[in-house]
Motif scaffolding. Sequence first.
Motif: not given
Length: 71
Positions: A21-28, A31-39
């Motif tokens: 994904x381009x231009x990620x929001x930082x800091x990452x 918790x949300x990233x783990x949830x998105x990847x699990x989904x």
Amino acid sequence: MAKKLEMKFENQDGRTVTISLDDPIEPVDVVALNAAMDEIVTQNCFTSSGGDLVSKKEARIVERNVADIEL
């Protein structure tokens, strides 16, 4: 400087599949990233030449610097 969020998964063949994904929001938000990847794995919304994505492997921010050289 272009930044990308790379999410790496393992497919049914045991190979690594990367979704970027381009231009990620930082800091990452980890918790949300783990949830998105699990989904992504649970919903089985992506496939690869080696089959479905079966597990998450890692995530990282990649930064690329390009400097033009005048010839």
